[in-house]
Design an enzyme around this catalytic site. Structure first.
Site, PDB file in Angstrom:
ATOM      1  N   LYS A 143       0.852  -1.189   0.000  1.00  0.00           N
ATOM      2  CA  LYS A 143       0.000   0.000   0.000  1.00  0.00           C
ATOM      3  C   LYS A 143       0.888   1.239   0.000  1.00  0.00           C
ATOM      4  CE  LYS A 143      -1.615   2.886   2.894  1.00  0.00           C
ATOM      5  NZ  LYS A 143      -1.578   4.070   2.018  1.00  0.00           N
ATOM      6  N   GLU A 184       9.825  16.504  15.473  1.00  0.00           N
ATOM      7  CA  GLU A 184      10.109  16.439  14.035  1.00  0.00           C
ATOM      8  C   GLU A 184       9.272  17.486  13.295  1.00  0.00           C
ATOM      9  OE1 GLU A 184       8.750  13.065  11.601  1.00  0.00           O
ATOM     10  OE2 GLU A 184      10.806  12.891  10.866  1.00  0.00           O
ATOM     11  N   GLU A 188       9.811   1.869  10.782  1.00  0.00           N
ATOM     12  CA  GLU A 188      10.855   2.890  10.593  1.00  0.00           C
ATOM     13  C   GLU A 188      10.149   4.232  10.610  1.00  0.00           C
ATOM     14  OE1 GLU A 188      13.917   2.365  10.746  1.00  0.00           O
ATOM     15  OE2 GLU A 188      13.949   0.205  10.470  1.00  0.00           O
ATOM     16  N   CYS A 211      13.509  11.598   6.498  1.00  0.00           N
ATOM     17  CA  CYS A 211      13.544  11.125   7.887  1.00  0.00           C
ATOM     18  C   CYS A 211      14.903  11.420   8.496  1.00  0.00           C
ATOM     19  CB  CYS A 211      13.216   9.647   7.945  1.00  0.00           C
ATOM     20  SG  CYS A 211      14.224   8.676   6.820  1.00  0.00           S
ATOM     21  N   GLY A 214       6.915   5.469   8.154  1.00  0.00           N
ATOM     22  CA  GLY A 214       6.058   6.645   8.207  1.00  0.00           C
ATOM     23  C   GLY A 214       6.221   7.362   9.533  1.00  0.00           C
TER      24      GLY A 214
END
Ligand code: NAD
Length: 499
Positions: free
Chosen positions: A179, A389, A254, A288, A232
Site C-alpha cells: 500500500k 520532528e 521505521e 527522515c 512513516g
C-alpha cells in the site's frame, strides 16, 4: 492533466491483472510544485485487500518453491528495467513528490542498487551449519519465507523505501501486498509495470492503492498477512504497532527523526556548511534523516552562522524539474502549515530567527507549496523546535562548549535515526561513533546519504529494533528454521544421551 503520458486514473495491480477498485472512489494526485492534478488514485477498501490476499497466498506457495537463484534472476531483471527507465522514473517522481530531479535520480538509483544487491542474495541467503552435541547427528539453520507480507510506505521516498522492503521479501520467497501513500502512487504504478514486464509470476507482488485507515488497517487486520513492514510517522507507527501487538503479528517500524550535525571547534567549516546545507534543505527537509539541529561548539558558532547564512542565500527554490533548482516544494498545504506552525512555536519559545520563517507566496510560487529555508539560533535543547520532528526546511542552532555536551544534546531526544560530527580529531571521531545513540552516524558528512548494503533504521522512538535495507532486512522477511538430522538409527535425546 499535466502529462499526457500518465493515465488519468490508476487501477490496482492484483494477481497479475490491472483491476478497478471495488468502490468507484478516487482522489486527485497533485504536483506539489504547480498544484496541478497529475492523475487520480483509487481509494480502495477491504474487498480489494481480500482479493490481493487470496492472490498473494496462492502465488506464495509456488514462489517459495522456485529456487532462490531463479527468483533472484527476476529481481535482477527488475533492476535492469529500472536502469533503462531511470530518467522517466525520476521525472515522474519529481512531478508527484516535488524533490529536485537530481535527488529523484538518486532515489531511483537507490532502488536499482537494491535490486542488484538483493539479487545477489539469491545465491547466498546464508544459514548456519554447526556441530550437533550428539554423535551421528547434523544441525543447521535456514531462512524460511514468512508467507504473505504487507508493506506500507510513505510519500517522501516513494520508490526507494518500497525497494528496501519488497526486494528482500521477494528474493526470500514471500509474496507482497503493497500500500503506497496516496500522495505518491505513480512510483508504485511504474514499479508494478516493471514487475509485470520482468516476468514476476502473477500474485507475487500486488499493489492496492488507498488510505491508511481503510487499506492499511484491512492489511493489519488480516491474519494471513504475517508481517507488516511500515515506514512513516510515529503517530501512525504507534497505532500499527499496538494493533499488530494484539494480533501477535511481526511488525517492522521505521519512523521519524530529529537528526543533528555536530560541528566541533576544529571542524573544516566549509565542509560543514556544505554538509548542513545538503542534509537540511535537500528534499526541502522532508527526509527522515534530514538535519534539523546543528549542535555547534561556541568557539566557531559565529563563523559557522555567517557562512551558513551566506550559503543559504544561494539556494535556488522552485520546480524540481528545473535542473538549476536546489530546493523544491513541500508535499501539500497541510504539511506547509505544519512547518509554519513550528516556526511560530520557535519564535514564541524565544529562539532568534536569522533567515526564512515564511511561506513563499510571490507569483512564481503561488500555485505550489514553498517554504523559505529557515535558520534559528539561540535554541535551547528543551525547546519544542529542538525536540519534535518538523519535516521541513528549518534548522536550529544549539551552542555547546564540549564534545561531551554535544553528545548529550544529540542523544537527549526521543528519536534516534541519524547524527553526524565534523571534526579533524581522531579521538573525537571514535568517541562520537561510540557514544552517539543513533542507528546511523556520519563523520565529516551531513546526516543523509545512506547506502543500501548497510542496515538503515534508528533507535528509541525511530524504530522497534528492525532495520530496512542491508542484510538485516532479510530478518524481517524470513523466519529462522533450525533443522536436526539424526543419522544414528536410534533415538538420541538432547542434553541426556551425550555420554
Ligand atoms: P504517515 O505515517 O502519515 O503515512 C505513512 C503510510 O502509512 C502511508 O502509506 C499512510 O497511508 C499509511 N497509514 C496512515 N495511517 C495508517 C493506519 N492507521 N494504518 C495503516 N497505515 C496507515 O507518514 P508520511 O507523512 O507519509 O511520511 C512522513 C514520515 O515518515 C516522517 O515522520 C518521516 O520521518 C517518516 N519516514 C521515516 C523513514 C525511516 O526509514 N525511518 C523514512 C522515510 C520517512
Amino acid at each position: 492533466m499535466e502529462n499526457p503520458n500518465i493515465e488519468k486514473r490508476l487501477v490496482n495491480y492484483i494477481d497479475g491483472e490491472w483491476v478497478l477498485p471495488v468502490k468507484n472512489d478516487y482522489t486527485p494526485v497533485r504536483n506539489p510544485a504547480t498544484g496541478k492534478t497529475i492523475t487520480s488514485v483509487p481509494l480502495s477498501g477491504e474487498k480489494d485487500v481480500l482479493a490481493a490476499v487470496t492472490a498473494a497466498k496462492k502465488a506464495q506457495k509456488e514462489w517459495a518453491l522456485v529456487p532462490a537463484p531463479q527468483r533472484a534472476e527476476l529481481l535482477f531483471r527488475v533492476g535492469s528495467l529500472m536502469k533503462e527507465r531511470k530518467e522517466k522514473l525520476a521525472s515522474i517522481l519529481t512531478m508527484e513528490n516535488g524533490k529536485v530531479i537530481e535527488e529523484a535520480r538518486g532515489e531511483v538509483q537507490e532502488g536499482i542498487d537494491m535490486a542488484y544487491y538483493m539479487a545477489g542474495e539469491g545465491r547466498r541467503l546464508f544459514g548456519q551449519t554447526t556441530p550437533s552435541e550428539l554423535k551421528n547427528k547434523f544441525a543447521m539453520s535456514t531462512r524460511a519465507p514468512v508467507g504473505v507480507v504487507g508493506i506500507i510506505t510513505p510519500w517522501n521516498f516513494p520508490i526507494a523505501i518500497a525497494t528496501w522492503k519488497s526486494f528482500p521479501a521477494i528474493v526470500a520467497g514471500n509474496s507482497v501486498i503493497w500500500k503506497p501513500a496516496t500522495e505518491t502512487p505513480l512510483m508504485a504504478y511504474e514499479l508494478a509495470k516493471i514487475f509485470e514486464e520482468a516476468g514476476l509470476p502473477a500474485g507475487v507482488v500486488n499493489v492496492v492503492f488507498g488510505s491508511g485507515a481503510e487499506v492499511g488497517e484491512a492489511m493489519i487486520d488480516h491474519d494471513d498477512i504475517r508481517v507488516i513492514s511500515f515506514t512513516g510517522s510515529n503517530d501512525t507507527g504507534r497505532v500499527i504497532a499496538s494493533k499488530c501487538g494484539m494480533k501477535l503479528k511481526k511488525v517492522s517500524l521505521e519512523m521519524g527523526g530529529k537528526n543533528a550535525v555536530i560541528v566541533m571547534d576544529d571542524a573544516d567549516l566549509s565542509l560543514a556548511v556544505e554538509g548542513i546545507l545538503w542534509s537540511a534543505f535537500g528534499t526541502s527537509g522532508q527526509r527522515c534523516t534530514a538535519c534539523s539541529r546543528v549542535i555547534v561548539h561556541e568557539d566557531v558558532k559565529e563563523e559557522l552562522t555567517e557562512r551558513l547564512l551566506l550559503a543559504m542565500e544561494q539556494l535556488t527554490i522552485g520546480n524540481g524539474l528545473d535542473e538549476s533548482v536546489k530546493v523544491g516544494p513541500i508535499i501539500n498545504e497541510k504539511a506547509l502549515e505544519k512547518v509554519d506552525r513550528y516556526v511560530h512555536i520557535g519564535r514564541q519559545e524565544g529562539a532568534t530567527l536569522l533567515a526564512g520563517g515564511y511561506v513563499l507566496n510571490e507569483d512564481k510560487y503561488s500555485s505550489g507549496h514553498y517554504y523559505a529555508p529557515t535558520l534559528f539560533t539561540d535554541v535551547r535543547p528543551d525547546m519544542r523546535i529542538a525536540k519534535e520532528e518538523i519535516f521541513g526546511p528549518v534548522v536550529s542552532l544549539i551552542e555547546v562548549s564540549s564534545l561531551e555536551e554535544a553528545i548529550d544534546v544529540n542523544n537527549n531526544v526521543t528519536f534516534g535515526l541519524s547524527s553526524s560530527i565534523f571534526t579533524q580529531n581522531i579521538n573525537q571521531v571514535f568517541t562520537a561513533q561510540r557514544d552517539l545513540d543513533t542507528g546511523i552516524v556520519y563523520v565529516n558528512a551531513g546526516t543523509t546519504g545512506a547506502e543500501i548494503h548497510l542496515p538503515f533504521g534508528g533507535t528509541k522512538g525511530t524504530g522497534n529494533g528492525h532495520r530496512d535495507s542491508g542484510l538485516a532486512a532479510l530478518d524481517v522477511f524470513t523466519e529462522w528454521r533450525s533443522i536436526y538430522v539424526d543419522f544414528s538409527g536410534r533415538l538420541q535425546r538432547a542434553q541426556i544421551d551425550t555420554e
